[in-house]
Scaffold this motif. Sequence first.
Motif, PDB file in Angstrom:
ATOM      1  N   ASN A  68      66.460 108.733 -45.256  1.00  0.00           N
ATOM      2  CA  ASN A  68      66.154 109.420 -46.501  1.00  0.00           C
ATOM      3  C   ASN A  68      65.233 110.600 -46.228  1.00  0.00           C
ATOM      4  OD1 ASN A  68      65.546 110.302 -49.032  1.00  0.00           O
ATOM      5  ND2 ASN A  68      64.506 108.452 -49.685  1.00  0.00           N
ATOM      6  N   GLU A  74      63.639 108.040 -54.026  1.00  0.00           N
ATOM      7  CA  GLU A  74      64.124 106.873 -53.304  1.00  0.00           C
ATOM      8  C   GLU A  74      65.633 106.888 -53.449  1.00  0.00           C
ATOM      9  OE1 GLU A  74      62.052 103.549 -55.056  1.00  0.00           O
ATOM     10  OE2 GLU A  74      60.594 103.627 -53.429  1.00  0.00           O
ATOM     11  N   LYS A  76      69.573 104.913 -52.582  1.00  0.00           N
ATOM     12  CA  LYS A  76      70.256 103.649 -52.380  1.00  0.00           C
ATOM     13  C   LYS A  76      71.638 103.966 -51.820  1.00  0.00           C
ATOM     14  CE  LYS A  76      69.786  99.533 -54.936  1.00  0.00           C
ATOM     15  NZ  LYS A  76      69.758  98.790 -56.155  1.00  0.00           N
ATOM     16  N   ILE A  78      75.442 102.347 -51.360  1.00  0.00           N
ATOM     17  CA  ILE A  78      76.234 101.277 -51.973  1.00  0.00           C
ATOM     18  C   ILE A  78      77.663 101.312 -51.438  1.00  0.00           C
ATOM     19  CG2 ILE A  78      77.100 100.323 -54.145  1.00  0.00           C
ATOM     20  CD1 ILE A  78      74.790 101.974 -55.508  1.00  0.00           C
ATOM     21  N   ASP A  98      74.915  92.381 -53.642  1.00  0.00           N
ATOM     22  CA  ASP A  98      74.352  92.239 -54.983  1.00  0.00           C
ATOM     23  C   ASP A  98      75.195  91.272 -55.811  1.00  0.00           C
ATOM     24  OD1 ASP A  98      76.609  93.655 -55.800  1.00  0.00           O
ATOM     25  OD2 ASP A  98      75.496  95.407 -56.486  1.00  0.00           O
ATOM     26  N   VAL A 104      74.784  96.681 -50.624  1.00  0.00           N
ATOM     27  CA  VAL A 104      73.855  97.742 -51.027  1.00  0.00           C
ATOM     28  C   VAL A 104      72.560  97.672 -50.214  1.00  0.00           C
ATOM     29  CG1 VAL A 104      74.749  97.762 -53.384  1.00  0.00           C
ATOM     30  CG2 VAL A 104      72.759  96.389 -52.868  1.00  0.00           C
ATOM     31  N   THR A 105      71.879  98.818 -50.158  1.00  0.00           N
ATOM     32  CA  THR A 105      70.563  98.833 -49.534  1.00  0.00           C
ATOM     33  C   THR A 105      69.517  98.555 -50.600  1.00  0.00           C
ATOM     34  OG1 THR A 105      70.175 101.183 -49.973  1.00  0.00           O
ATOM     35  CG2 THR A 105      71.216 100.625 -47.872  1.00  0.00           C
ATOM     36  N   ASN A 106      68.334  98.229 -50.148  1.00  0.00           N
ATOM     37  CA  ASN A 106      67.177  98.284 -51.024  1.00  0.00           C
ATOM     38  C   ASN A 106      66.952  99.769 -51.296  1.00  0.00           C
ATOM     39  OD1 ASN A 106      66.673  95.462 -50.742  1.00  0.00           O
ATOM     40  ND2 ASN A 106      65.770  95.887 -48.748  1.00  0.00           N
ATOM     41  N   TYR A 107      66.039 100.095 -52.209  1.00  0.00           N
ATOM     42  CA  TYR A 107      65.691 101.503 -52.359  1.00  0.00           C
ATOM     43  C   TYR A 107      65.021 101.959 -51.069  1.00  0.00           C
ATOM     44  CZ  TYR A 107      67.041 101.753 -57.198  1.00  0.00           C
ATOM     45  OH  TYR A 107      67.787 101.759 -58.340  1.00  0.00           O
ATOM     46  N   ILE A 108      65.480 103.075 -50.544  1.00  0.00           N
ATOM     47  CA  ILE A 108      64.970 103.605 -49.283  1.00  0.00           C
ATOM     48  C   ILE A 108      64.006 104.748 -49.610  1.00  0.00           C
ATOM     49  CG2 ILE A 108      65.588 104.625 -47.064  1.00  0.00           C
ATOM     50  CD1 ILE A 108      68.464 103.567 -47.541  1.00  0.00           C
ATOM     51  N   SER A 114      68.064 102.756 -43.207  1.00  0.00           N
ATOM     52  CA  SER A 114      68.862 101.525 -43.240  1.00  0.00           C
ATOM     53  C   SER A 114      70.032 101.749 -42.295  1.00  0.00           C
ATOM     54  CB  SER A 114      69.371 101.220 -44.645  1.00  0.00           C
ATOM     55  OG  SER A 114      68.326 100.754 -45.459  1.00  0.00           O
ATOM     56  N   ARG A 134      74.797 110.757 -58.039  1.00  0.00           N
ATOM     57  CA  ARG A 134      75.602 110.004 -57.082  1.00  0.00           C
ATOM     58  C   ARG A 134      76.388 110.981 -56.212  1.00  0.00           C
ATOM     59  NH1 ARG A 134      77.046 104.729 -59.537  1.00  0.00           N
ATOM     60  NH2 ARG A 134      79.032 104.776 -58.458  1.00  0.00           N
TER      61      ARG A 134
END
Length: 146
Positions: A68, A74, A76, A78, A98, A104-108, A114, A134
């Motif tokens: 990032n 932040e 994400k 997906i 999920d 999905v990633t956590n918020y980066i 990630s 997006r």
Amino acid sequence: MGKKKFVTILMALALVFSAFVLVMNQKELSAEECRLIRVYGEPGGQITFGLEPPIVNIRSGACLVWVNLARDQEIKVIFEEGKVCKDVTTAPVGFQRDAKNCYVTNYIPFGATSSLLFEKEGTYDYIALAGKTRVKGKVIVRMPSK
């Protein structure tokens, strides 16, 4: 030098040499290569947000690292076909499934990463999300040439 001491030293050298040969002949279990996907953005009235590169071609066994670089955002990552992605990847760092079975990633946060290691050939679409913005990305995995 005594005979017992000589035999001990000789056995130790043989053990070290055997270990060296064993280590040198083992195949590497980690990724052969890792590619970086930069998620970039600029703060301001209108956020410019994107992926570089948006489409990445890799060989099976390679890893992808999303970093990032979008200041003040932040992000994400997906994979909406989560089960498919989970079945063809290993070593996920920062990814989980999920409630909709998406990968999905956590918020980066800014500066964080990630990653996934892709094991099987195929085309895998994903979305990077920053706030309500997006952008689409694609991973194309090919078998390594012999």
